[in-house]
Design a protein around this motif. Structure first.
Motif, PDB file in Angstrom:
ATOM      1  N   SER B 117     -64.435 103.168  -6.497  1.00  0.00           N
ATOM      2  CA  SER B 117     -62.999 102.999  -6.337  1.00  0.00           C
ATOM      3  C   SER B 117     -62.380 104.347  -5.979  1.00  0.00           C
ATOM      4  N   THR B 118     -61.332 104.328  -5.211  1.00  0.00           N
ATOM      5  CA  THR B 118     -60.609 105.568  -4.943  1.00  0.00           C
ATOM      6  C   THR B 118     -59.606 105.752  -6.065  1.00  0.00           C
ATOM      7  N   PRO B 119     -59.814 106.781  -6.920  1.00  0.00           N
ATOM      8  CA  PRO B 119     -58.930 106.957  -8.066  1.00  0.00           C
ATOM      9  C   PRO B 119     -57.481 107.126  -7.627  1.00  0.00           C
ATOM     10  N   GLN B 120     -56.630 106.330  -8.209  1.00  0.00           N
ATOM     11  CA  GLN B 120     -55.205 106.418  -7.889  1.00  0.00           C
ATOM     12  C   GLN B 120     -54.424 106.675  -9.160  1.00  0.00           C
ATOM     13  N   ARG B 121     -53.367 107.432  -9.006  1.00  0.00           N
ATOM     14  CA  ARG B 121     -52.503 107.687 -10.168  1.00  0.00           C
ATOM     15  C   ARG B 121     -51.927 106.378 -10.675  1.00  0.00           C
ATOM     16  N   PHE B 122     -51.710 106.330 -12.005  1.00  0.00           N
ATOM     17  CA  PHE B 122     -51.020 105.174 -12.563  1.00  0.00           C
ATOM     18  C   PHE B 122     -49.644 105.044 -11.915  1.00  0.00           C
ATOM     19  N   ARG B 123     -49.247 103.811 -11.645  1.00  0.00           N
ATOM     20  CA  ARG B 123     -47.854 103.633 -11.222  1.00  0.00           C
ATOM     21  C   ARG B 123     -46.939 103.933 -12.407  1.00  0.00           C
ATOM     22  N   ALA B 124     -45.673 104.162 -12.093  1.00  0.00           N
ATOM     23  CA  ALA B 124     -44.721 104.444 -13.170  1.00  0.00           C
ATOM     24  C   ALA B 124     -44.672 103.253 -14.112  1.00  0.00           C
ATOM     25  N   ALA B 125     -44.742 103.527 -15.422  1.00  0.00           N
ATOM     26  CA  ALA B 125     -44.743 102.441 -16.389  1.00  0.00           C
ATOM     27  C   ALA B 125     -43.380 101.756 -16.375  1.00  0.00           C
ATOM     28  N   PRO B 126     -43.377 100.413 -16.468  1.00  0.00           N
ATOM     29  CA  PRO B 126     -42.086  99.738 -16.561  1.00  0.00           C
ATOM     30  C   PRO B 126     -41.361 100.175 -17.823  1.00  0.00           C
ATOM     31  N   PRO B 127     -40.034 100.194 -17.798  1.00  0.00           N
ATOM     32  CA  PRO B 127     -39.301 100.666 -18.982  1.00  0.00           C
ATOM     33  C   PRO B 127     -39.631  99.829 -20.213  1.00  0.00           C
ATOM     34  N   GLY B 128     -39.821 100.488 -21.325  1.00  0.00           N
ATOM     35  CA  GLY B 128     -40.129  99.784 -22.565  1.00  0.00           C
ATOM     36  C   GLY B 128     -41.592  99.439 -22.717  1.00  0.00           C
ATOM     37  N   HIS B 129     -42.455  99.924 -21.807  1.00  0.00           N
ATOM     38  CA  HIS B 129     -43.879  99.599 -21.889  1.00  0.00           C
ATOM     39  C   HIS B 129     -44.496 100.256 -23.119  1.00  0.00           C
ATOM     40  N   GLY B 130     -45.149  99.445 -23.967  1.00  0.00           N
ATOM     41  CA  GLY B 130     -45.836  99.991 -25.123  1.00  0.00           C
ATOM     42  C   GLY B 130     -44.954 100.247 -26.327  1.00  0.00           C
ATOM     43  N   THR B 131     -43.683  99.866 -26.246  1.00  0.00           N
ATOM     44  CA  THR B 131     -42.827 100.028 -27.421  1.00  0.00           C
ATOM     45  C   THR B 131     -43.063  98.875 -28.400  1.00  0.00           C
ATOM     46  N   ILE B 132     -42.478  99.006 -29.599  1.00  0.00           N
ATOM     47  CA  ILE B 132     -42.622  97.928 -30.585  1.00  0.00           C
ATOM     48  C   ILE B 132     -42.062  96.620 -30.017  1.00  0.00           C
ATOM     49  N   GLU B 133     -40.956  96.736 -29.258  1.00  0.00           N
ATOM     50  CA  GLU B 133     -40.348  95.513 -28.712  1.00  0.00           C
ATOM     51  C   GLU B 133     -41.317  94.800 -27.766  1.00  0.00           C
TER      52      GLU B 133
END
Lengths: 105, 204
Positions: B117-133
């Protein structure tokens, strides 16, 4: 390498390393305490891969939910595993895993 | 290299070195400390992956409960917790071949993945990604049934752990009063050197 630490493959590589180390520890060591710790290492490595793929996938947080359940199951496993080690130690007076051969005879 | 890159590098090195210390330490307490280093390093990588809730859970459950449980058991066993590593064991050569083989195969797969695979940077995380909510919405939404089942699993595991750890329990009326409170609680002797004294007291 400005993308260092922002690429899925780096995390997968670290997770694989830790999983391999845990695998070696489980197979090579005889101390059941260390073997249980090696299992924890492997579970942690899998969690890291799950969270990394979740980040790669972007929308939703299925991977993180999965990792959450893995952590819950790992906590239960450690409690039961350590209780079994205590009972085994009381029975045989050692924590050498090779001595646990009651079912073999 | 970005600050995030340095942070990832430090966390990865701490995690891998901790894992190596865990499996190579003769003293299990040192092994538990290596496990702690791995757990903290992985929690740091969770933060880097914008999984803040899981990072907190990782620190609370693993560093706060699992490692402490390990240390308690190691201290309960005392010097016997060191075990009997070294010396000849049946089928040890198979383990020495199988273990590195498995690791090399896994590592080869991971490296192959990185090459193909051609390593690609992560896209910008959607807001609130990984929060408790976000995670909580998933846990109490789609994963509600597994969540409820996991609560049952935890209770069963706790009860089972107590049941296994306190074997040889006797009825309260049969327990000699001279035996200490801890031994009355756990029924039998934790350490074999105490076993005879407890049995003697029971016999008396």
């Amino acid at each position: 390498m400005s993308a260092f630490g922002h690429v899925l493959e780096h995390y997968v590589l670290v997770a694989t390393l830790i999983f391999g180390i845990g695998c070696v520890g489980f197979l090579v060591r005889r101390n059941v305490l260390v073997q249980l710790m090696s299992i924890e290492l492997m579970l942690n490595a899998v969690n890291l891969a799950l969270v990394a793929y979740d980040r790669e996938q972007g929308a939703g947080s299925t991977g993180q939910t999965f990792a959450f359940f893995v952590i819950a199951v790992a906590a239960a496993e450690v409690a039961v595993g350590l209780a079994i080690i205590l009972a085994f130690y009381r029975l045989r007076g050692t924590v050498d895993g090779d001595v646990a051969d009651t079912l073999r005879h | 290299m970005t600050p995030g890159g340095y942070f990832f590098g430090v966390c990865a090195v701490v995690a891998v070195l901790g894992a190596l210390a865990t499996i190579s330490a003769r003293n299990p307490i040192r092994g538990a400390m290596g496990l702690l280093a791995t757990i903290v390093g992985i929690a740091g990588m969770y933060v880097q992956l914008s999984a803040q809730f899981l990072a907190a859970i990782q620190l609370i459950v693993y560093a706060g409960a699992v490692v402490v449980l390990f240390v308690f058991v190691i201290m309960l066993l005392g010097p016997d917790a060191h075990g009997a590593d070294g010396g000849k064991r049946p089928g040890s050569w198979a383990r020495w071949i199988a273990a590195p083989l498995v690791s090399v195969l896994l590592l080869g797969g991971a490296v192959l993945l990185a090459r193909v695979s051609t390593p690609q940077r992560f896209r910008a995380a959607p807001p609130g990604h990984g929060t408790i909510e976000a995670v909580g919405g998933d846990v109490f939404g789609r994963a509600l049934v597994p969540f409820e089942l996991s609560t049952a699993l935890l209770i069963v595991a706790a009860v089972g752990a107590i049941a296994i750890a306190r074997s040889r329990a006797t009825k309260p009326s049969e327990r000699p009063a001279s035996v200490g409170a801890t031994r009355r609680l756990f029924g039998g002797a934790i350490h074999p050197r105490d076993a005879r004294t407890v049995d003697d007291e029971v016999a008396r």
